[in-house]
Scaffold this motif. Structure first.
Motif: not given
Length: 115
Positions: A49-56, A61-66, A71-83
């Motif tokens: 997964a990728r997140i770009i400036s602006g939040g796009q 394909d194998s992880v879409k929907g799951r 990204r929390d820019i203020a906290k310099d954090m990136l997250y990946l929620e996996m269900n």
């Protein structure tokens, strides 16, 4: 220079959930976009997964929907929620930050999906 440190990996049963975190430090203002990659044993590293400036966001394909990247820019954090995790999601997951000139990798965190 940018340093990236992942956390949150572990062992989870099929159908379970995990939340990965990536803490960025250093010259983080240079980062244009951030991504999660993974590498399973005997396989090449692949973009999850990728997140770009602006939040796009973009997902393989194998992880879409799951999976959900955020990204929390203020906290310099990136997250990946996996269900709804599957055994085929088992891999080392890496955080990647792309700047204009350089790219930066974290050390990786192991995710194992098994009963």
């Amino acid at each position: 220079q940018v340093q990236l440190v992942e956390s949150g990996g572990g062992l989870v049963q099929p159908g379970g959930s995990l939340r990965l975190s990536c803490a960025a430090s250093g010259n983080t203002v240079t980062i244009i976009n951030m991504s999660w990659y993974r590498q399973a044993p005997g396989k090449e590293r692949e973009l999850v997964a990728r997140i770009i400036s602006g939040g796009q966001t973009h997902y393989t394909d194998s992880v879409k929907g799951r999976f959900t990247i955020s990204r929390d820019i203020a906290k310099d954090m990136l997250y990946l929620e996996m269900n709804s995790l599957k055994p085929e999601d088992t891999a080392v997951y890496y955080c990647y930050g792309r700047a204009r000139v350089n790219g930066y990798w974290g050390q990786g965190t192991q995710v194992t999906v098994s009963s």
